[in-house]
Write a protein that holds these residues in place. Structure first.
Motif, PDB file in Angstrom:
ATOM      1  N   ARG A   1       0.825  -1.210   0.000  1.00  0.00           N
ATOM      2  CA  ARG A   1       0.000   0.000   0.000  1.00  0.00           C
ATOM      3  C   ARG A   1       0.862   1.264   0.000  1.00  0.00           C
ATOM      4  O   ARG A   1       0.358   2.354  -0.290  1.00  0.00           O
ATOM      5  CB  ARG A   1      -0.926  -0.019   1.221  1.00  0.00           C
ATOM      6  CG  ARG A   1      -1.931  -1.168   1.197  1.00  0.00           C
ATOM      7  CD  ARG A   1      -3.044  -0.920   0.195  1.00  0.00           C
ATOM      8  NE  ARG A   1      -3.834  -2.098  -0.094  1.00  0.00           N
ATOM      9  CZ  ARG A   1      -4.860  -2.537   0.641  1.00  0.00           C
ATOM     10  NH1 ARG A   1      -5.198  -1.902   1.738  1.00  0.00           N
ATOM     11  NH2 ARG A   1      -5.536  -3.607   0.257  1.00  0.00           N
ATOM     12  N   GLY A   2       2.135   1.132   0.321  1.00  0.00           N
ATOM     13  CA  GLY A   2       3.013   2.301   0.340  1.00  0.00           C
ATOM     14  C   GLY A   2       3.708   2.565  -0.986  1.00  0.00           C
ATOM     15  O   GLY A   2       4.411   3.569  -1.125  1.00  0.00           O
ATOM     16  N   ILE A   3       3.509   1.695  -1.977  1.00  0.00           N
ATOM     17  CA  ILE A   3       4.137   1.897  -3.287  1.00  0.00           C
ATOM     18  C   ILE A   3       3.380   2.976  -4.052  1.00  0.00           C
ATOM     19  O   ILE A   3       2.144   2.975  -4.096  1.00  0.00           O
ATOM     20  CB  ILE A   3       4.161   0.579  -4.080  1.00  0.00           C
ATOM     21  CG1 ILE A   3       5.038  -0.454  -3.363  1.00  0.00           C
ATOM     22  CG2 ILE A   3       4.679   0.806  -5.498  1.00  0.00           C
ATOM     23  CD1 ILE A   3       5.037  -1.816  -4.019  1.00  0.00           C
ATOM     24  N   ASP A   4       4.094   3.880  -4.671  1.00  0.00           N
ATOM     25  CA  ASP A   4       3.498   4.992  -5.416  1.00  0.00           C
ATOM     26  C   ASP A   4       2.733   4.456  -6.628  1.00  0.00           C
ATOM     27  O   ASP A   4       3.293   3.766  -7.495  1.00  0.00           O
ATOM     28  CB  ASP A   4       4.591   5.952  -5.871  1.00  0.00           C
ATOM     29  CG  ASP A   4       4.023   7.259  -6.422  1.00  0.00           C
ATOM     30  OD1 ASP A   4       2.784   7.343  -6.584  1.00  0.00           O
ATOM     31  OD2 ASP A   4       4.816   8.170  -6.694  1.00  0.00           O
ATOM     32  N   ASN A   5       1.443   4.769  -6.698  1.00  0.00           N
ATOM     33  CA  ASN A   5       0.619   4.312  -7.812  1.00  0.00           C
ATOM     34  C   ASN A   5       1.048   4.906  -9.144  1.00  0.00           C
ATOM     35  O   ASN A   5       0.812   4.312 -10.203  1.00  0.00           O
ATOM     36  CB  ASN A   5      -0.866   4.645  -7.554  1.00  0.00           C
ATOM     37  CG  ASN A   5      -1.472   3.754  -6.496  1.00  0.00           C
ATOM     38  OD1 ASN A   5      -1.096   2.593  -6.357  1.00  0.00           O
ATOM     39  ND2 ASN A   5      -2.418   4.300  -5.737  1.00  0.00           N
ATOM     40  N   GLU A   6       1.667   6.085  -9.101  1.00  0.00           N
ATOM     41  CA  GLU A   6       2.103   6.717 -10.341  1.00  0.00           C
ATOM     42  C   GLU A   6       3.163   5.872 -11.051  1.00  0.00           C
ATOM     43  O   GLU A   6       3.199   5.792 -12.279  1.00  0.00           O
ATOM     44  CB  GLU A   6       2.658   8.113 -10.043  1.00  0.00           C
ATOM     45  CG  GLU A   6       1.628   9.089  -9.477  1.00  0.00           C
ATOM     46  CD  GLU A   6       0.463   9.315 -10.435  1.00  0.00           C
ATOM     47  OE1 GLU A   6       0.694   9.337 -11.659  1.00  0.00           O
ATOM     48  OE2 GLU A   6      -0.679   9.462  -9.952  1.00  0.00           O
ATOM     49  N   ILE A   7       4.007   5.226 -10.249  1.00  0.00           N
ATOM     50  CA  ILE A   7       5.034   4.363 -10.836  1.00  0.00           C
ATOM     51  C   ILE A   7       4.379   3.167 -11.528  1.00  0.00           C
ATOM     52  O   ILE A   7       4.763   2.786 -12.642  1.00  0.00           O
ATOM     53  CB  ILE A   7       6.015   3.889  -9.752  1.00  0.00           C
ATOM     54  CG1 ILE A   7       6.729   5.087  -9.128  1.00  0.00           C
ATOM     55  CG2 ILE A   7       7.023   2.900 -10.324  1.00  0.00           C
ATOM     56  CD1 ILE A   7       7.646   4.711  -7.978  1.00  0.00           C
ATOM     57  N   LEU A   8       3.376   2.598 -10.874  1.00  0.00           N
ATOM     58  CA  LEU A   8       2.689   1.442 -11.453  1.00  0.00           C
ATOM     59  C   LEU A   8       1.923   1.828 -12.718  1.00  0.00           C
ATOM     60  O   LEU A   8       1.926   1.080 -13.713  1.00  0.00           O
ATOM     61  CB  LEU A   8       1.733   0.841 -10.416  1.00  0.00           C
ATOM     62  CG  LEU A   8       2.363   0.379  -9.102  1.00  0.00           C
ATOM     63  CD1 LEU A   8       1.308  -0.188  -8.171  1.00  0.00           C
ATOM     64  CD2 LEU A   8       3.448  -0.649  -9.361  1.00  0.00           C
ATOM     65  N   LYS A   9       1.296   3.007 -12.699  1.00  0.00           N
ATOM     66  CA  LYS A   9       0.567   3.454 -13.884  1.00  0.00           C
ATOM     67  C   LYS A   9       1.527   3.709 -15.043  1.00  0.00           C
ATOM     68  O   LYS A   9       1.217   3.376 -16.203  1.00  0.00           O
ATOM     69  CB  LYS A   9      -0.220   4.724 -13.560  1.00  0.00           C
ATOM     70  CG  LYS A   9      -1.405   4.498 -12.622  1.00  0.00           C
ATOM     71  CD  LYS A   9      -2.110   5.813 -12.318  1.00  0.00           C
ATOM     72  CE  LYS A   9      -3.281   5.589 -11.360  1.00  0.00           C
ATOM     73  NZ  LYS A   9      -3.961   6.854 -11.011  1.00  0.00           N
ATOM     74  N   ALA A  10       2.683   4.273 -14.738  1.00  0.00           N
ATOM     75  CA  ALA A  10       3.673   4.515 -15.788  1.00  0.00           C
ATOM     76  C   ALA A  10       4.161   3.205 -16.387  1.00  0.00           C
ATOM     77  O   ALA A  10       4.358   3.095 -17.610  1.00  0.00           O
ATOM     78  CB  ALA A  10       4.850   5.306 -15.216  1.00  0.00           C
ATOM     79  N   ALA A  11       4.348   2.198 -15.552  1.00  0.00           N
ATOM     80  CA  ALA A  11       4.786   0.896 -16.051  1.00  0.00           C
ATOM     81  C   ALA A  11       3.714   0.254 -16.928  1.00  0.00           C
ATOM     82  O   ALA A  11       4.022  -0.360 -17.955  1.00  0.00           O
ATOM     83  CB  ALA A  11       5.118  -0.015 -14.878  1.00  0.00           C
TER      84      ALA A  11
END
Length: 298
Positions: A188-198
């Motif tokens: 839950r602490g991982i930045d969602n923006e990074i996942l969306k970019a991937a």
């Protein structure tokens, strides 16, 4: 008559002093009964103490005797089996449960406390419950026979070749939910923006987990390893409640060895030396972890 600045300075000093005075008795008790007795145990490990403490120093004789005892070798072997399986399986199950709950499924609020419930129990309760469950006379095997499945046999708790694995089962059941909570907090602490970019770059779920999510869970993996290793090394109550160290010495661990040699066999010097070895093992795990954490903060 004191001036206003002097009174204010006195009041500030008093406010700073009161918390220290309140905490001083507790700190003194901690230093005496924790660190004081650790030092005393270390001292006893170099003496010929038996049923009562002795102050006759014998050097490293107790440590030499300790590593010549087959019982100690058995306990170390059992610890290696127990710790490796306990840490590995708990980490795998905890990560799987955390990944499952991180999918924003319905009923997450109900499932989380169910997974965490075993950790709320003491190891004594866990060991007793699993002892009843695994006992062939009253537990799972007996129930299966009553249901007509007479060919079912599960007597690991009575079998010296498999008894250590029953300790693993009970320990994993108790700790997996706690590991799940650590991994879920990390996810839950991982930045969602990074996942969306991937995702926009065409990364699949497996690639995202392998290259982005799992590397960012390194602190959770490290914390889980340190906590589980610490629990494995000092496991005593679970073993005593579940198997009593038996059958024979099939489930004896360093903690049960230390207790039996200190309080049952009246070999306090050897028992103290085994306790020091356990302390050094835990320190070898904790000190590098704490050093890395403090270095990272700096």
């Amino acid at each position: 008559m004191a001036s206003a600045p002097a009174q204010a300075d006195f009041k500030t000093r008093l406010q700073n002093l009161i918390p220290k005075l309140v905490l001083a008795p507790s700190l003194a008790v901690i230093f005496l009964f924790v660190y004081g007795f650790i030092i005393f145990t270390g001292y006893l490990s170099f003496t010929d103490s038996r049923i009562l403490p002795s102050f006759n120093l014998v050097g490293f004789e107790n440590y030499s005797k300790l590593f010549r005892l087959s019982h100690w070798t058995t306990s170390i072997t059992n610890l290696a089996i127990f710790a490796s399986l306990y840490i590995g399986i708990s980490t795998l199950i905890g990560l799987s449960l955390a990944t499952f709950l991180d999918q924003k499924i319905r009923g997450e609020g109900l499932l989380r406390p169910i997974y965490l419930y075993p950790m709320a129990l003491s190891f004594i309760v866990t060991g007793t419950a699993w002892k009843w469950l695994l006992d062939p006379g009253i537990g799972l095997e007996h129930t299966m026979h009553l249901w007509g499945w007479t060919s079912f046999h599960f007597d690991w708790i009575k079998n010296s070749d498999y008894a250590i694995y029953t300790v693993v089962i009970a320990a994993v059941w108790q700790s997996s939910g706690f590991v799940m909570a650590m991994f879920l907090a990390g996810l839950r602490g991982i930045d969602n923006e990074i996942l969306k970019a991937a995702q926009m770059d065409g990364a699949g779920n497996w690639q995202m987990y392998r290259r982005i999510i799992l590397p960012q869970l390194r602190p959770a993996f490290l914390s889980a390893f340190v906590i589980l290793s610490h629990l494995a090394v000092k496991s005593y109550d679970l073993v005593i409640a579940l198997t009593g160290g038996g059958p024979g010495r099939a489930t004896e661990l360093p903690a049960t060895f230390m207790y039996s040699y200190t309080f049952t066999r009246n070999q306090m010097g050897i028992g103290a030396s085994s306790a020091v070895i356990m302390l050094m093992t835990i320190a070898a795990i904790m000190v590098p972890y704490l050093y890395a954490e403090l270095r990272e903060k700096k």
